[in-house]
Design an enzyme around this catalytic site. Structure first.
Site, PDB file in Angstrom:
ATOM      1  N   THR A   6     -25.842 -32.250  20.764  1.00 44.04           N
ATOM      2  CA  THR A   6     -26.690 -32.426  19.583  1.00 44.04           C
ATOM      3  C   THR A   6     -26.820 -33.902  19.235  1.00 44.04           C
ATOM      4  O   THR A   6     -27.911 -34.373  18.879  1.00 44.04           O
ATOM      5  CB  THR A   6     -26.133 -31.645  18.390  1.00 44.04           C
ATOM      6  OG1 THR A   6     -25.897 -30.285  18.771  1.00 44.04           O
ATOM      7  CG2 THR A   6     -27.100 -31.663  17.220  1.00 44.04           C
ATOM      8  N   ASP A   7     -25.729 -34.651  19.342  1.00 44.22           N
ATOM      9  CA  ASP A   7     -25.800 -36.102  19.140  1.00 44.22           C
ATOM     10  C   ASP A   7     -26.737 -36.745  20.154  1.00 44.22           C
ATOM     11  O   ASP A   7     -27.537 -37.628  19.811  1.00 44.22           O
ATOM     12  CB  ASP A   7     -24.411 -36.722  19.285  1.00 44.22           C
ATOM     13  CG  ASP A   7     -23.602 -36.671  18.001  1.00 44.22           C
ATOM     14  OD1 ASP A   7     -24.189 -36.466  16.932  1.00 44.22           O
ATOM     15  OD2 ASP A   7     -22.371 -36.838  18.081  1.00 44.22           O
ATOM     16  N   LEU A   8     -26.625 -36.334  21.408  1.00 48.52           N
ATOM     17  CA  LEU A   8     -27.435 -36.948  22.456  1.00 48.52           C
ATOM     18  C   LEU A   8     -28.915 -36.660  22.243  1.00 48.52           C
ATOM     19  O   LEU A   8     -29.769 -37.547  22.403  1.00 48.52           O
ATOM     20  CB  LEU A   8     -26.991 -36.448  23.827  1.00 48.52           C
ATOM     21  CG  LEU A   8     -25.515 -36.657  24.182  1.00 48.52           C
ATOM     22  CD1 LEU A   8     -25.218 -36.128  25.578  1.00 48.52           C
ATOM     23  CD2 LEU A   8     -25.125 -38.121  24.078  1.00 48.52           C
ATOM     24  N   ASP A  21     -21.310 -33.490  15.417  1.00 47.32           N
ATOM     25  CA  ASP A  21     -21.869 -32.670  16.485  1.00 47.32           C
ATOM     26  C   ASP A  21     -21.255 -31.278  16.596  1.00 47.32           C
ATOM     27  O   ASP A  21     -21.995 -30.294  16.699  1.00 47.32           O
ATOM     28  CB  ASP A  21     -21.737 -33.418  17.821  1.00 47.32           C
ATOM     29  CG  ASP A  21     -22.255 -32.619  18.990  1.00 47.32           C
ATOM     30  OD1 ASP A  21     -23.433 -32.790  19.348  1.00 47.32           O
ATOM     31  OD2 ASP A  21     -21.489 -31.811  19.553  1.00 47.32           O
ATOM     32  N   ALA A  71     -30.186 -38.750  19.367  1.00 49.21           N
ATOM     33  CA  ALA A  71     -30.458 -40.126  19.796  1.00 49.21           C
ATOM     34  C   ALA A  71     -31.829 -40.231  20.445  1.00 49.21           C
ATOM     35  O   ALA A  71     -32.583 -41.183  20.200  1.00 49.21           O
ATOM     36  CB  ALA A  71     -29.376 -40.595  20.760  1.00 49.21           C
TER      37      ALA A  71
END
Length: 407
Positions: free
Chosen positions: A179-181, A147, A184
């Protein structure tokens, strides 16, 4: 009541945050999620502490709170996929699954015979979702990606923070792995779309999802501004890039955000502040004028907002229909009556720690509401159950796998 996805089984070969959070979304929606983890260590985030989950006696367990944030509702199976026997188990489970989710580096699972083409040959209906930093193709495909790198490379840091030359000026990371969220969320959308297509066509497909792609797309209006003007945007601190006033205002003892999306809201804002004539001032009558004279306007407004605390202004702006709110710290967030009413915090029973708090899923379904019944699993907690139930292994065979450190 069965969940919306209670007929779906997910084989989750992922770890860390983006992909595990996507599979937690599916688990929250009722899917059976089988989380495959390395024997002995498990998901990397189990060790990403402190802080760790406390047991009933107040002592640290082996579970970092980071791990708990993205893994509720799943079953944990420990498995060494580097060994042929472990690979065979993955193939057996893939044959009985609807979705495989993985976030290994591009091409890494091919050497184990666990890539999409290999598993599709076993199960043509399989949906196979690959989450990587840079995608399955392109000059960066082989690179690992996390991220912080994506926030940097994808432009987010360049537009986050105070402008150059101001106190604290310079690029900043977001306070969470945004960015990870977002990845997902897009992975969840993609898997649901692939399930819908399979319902019609009877066939599965490969989903190629890259963190960098997600971050670039989520530059949104700021990115499109650049594509049309050719001018890279700067940083505006807590102010909106296009709309004025839409930013944080200093108040007595705190901050509040006011977001005036149109001229009517601005007029009501300055009326609450006791300066209704500002809405008729030619410099401030429309957004273009307010943007051109932003520094002057914000100075006038903030001289007034500094006279009272945020709660004073928010209480008056709400009935006036002006979007506003205090800048809360995290403790204040979870005490907010709206957050409490909407289930921002939920509680679940954990076998080691008793009742523990987790964050509630924002999806609200009327017919198949999300329930919270299965806590984040302990490492390998369901290994015997999964192998015995789904692959019909007896105790002797499972004991042999344990002695050989396959599980």
């Amino acid at each position: 009541m069965p969940g919306a996805l209670s007929h779906i089984r997910v084989l989750d070969l992922s770890r860390v945050l983006a992909a595990p959070l996507a599979s937690q979304n599916l688990a929250d929606l009722g899917a059976e999620v089988l989380k495959v983890e390395r024997p002995g260590t498990g998901d990397d985030t189990r060790g990403w502490g402190p802080p760790y989950l406390k047991d009933r006696h107040g002592k640290d367990t082996r579970e970092a709170l980071y791990y708990l944030a993205a893994n509720r509702g799943k079953k944990s199976l420990t498995l060494d996929i580097a060994k042929p026997a472990g690979q065979a188990i993955v193939r057996g489970l893939a044959a009985k699954s609807d979705i495989v989710l993985e976030n290994y580096k591009t091409g890494a699972l091919k050497r184990y015979g666990l890539d999409y083409d290999s598993l599709r040959a076993i199960n043509p209906k399989l949906i196979y979702c690959s989450v990587t930093g840079f995608g399955q193709t392109g000059p960066y495909a082989a690179r690992p990606g996390y991220d912080p790198v994506m926030q940097a490379m994808g432009g987010l840091m360049s537009i986050t923070g105070e402008p150059e030359g101001t106190p604290g000026g310079g690029p900043l990371r977001a306070g969470v792995a945004v960015t990870d969220l977002l990845t997902a969320a897009y992975a969840t959308i993609a898997m649901l779309a692939a399930l819908a297509h399979r319902d019609v066509s009877g066939v599965g497909q490969h989903i190629d999802l890259a963190l960098l792609d997600v971050q670039v797309f989520n530059l949104a209006n700021v990115g499109l501004n650049y594509l049309h003007t050719g001018k890279p945007p700067g940083r505006h601190g807590n102010a909106h890039v296009n709309v004025v006033p839409s930013q944080a205002f200093r108040c007595k003892g705190g901050l509040m955000v006011v977001a005036c999306g149109n001229d009517g809201q601005f007029a009501r804002f300055v009326d609450v502040l006791g300066r209704p004539e500002l809405a008729r001032d030619p410099r401030f009558a429309d957004n273009a004028g307010r943007f051109a004279n932003k520094d002057t306007l914000i100075g006038i407004l903030e001289d007034i907002t500094l006279t009272q605390p945020p709660a004073h202004w928010v209480a008056r702006l709400e009935p006036a229909g002006v979007p506003s709110g205090p800048v809360n710290d995290v403790a204040q967030v979870f005490e907010d009556p709206q957050v409490r009413h909407r289930g921002g915090r939920v509680e679940i029973e954990h076998p080691d720690a008793g009742t523990i708090p987790l964050m509630g899923n924002p999806i609200k379904l009327s017919a198949t509401p999300i329930t919270y019944e299965r806590p984040p699993p302990r490492l390998g907690e369901h290994t015997r159950e999964i192998l015995g139930t789904l692959l019909a292994m007896d105790d002797a065979e499972i004991d042999r796998l344990a002695r050989e450190r396959i599980i």
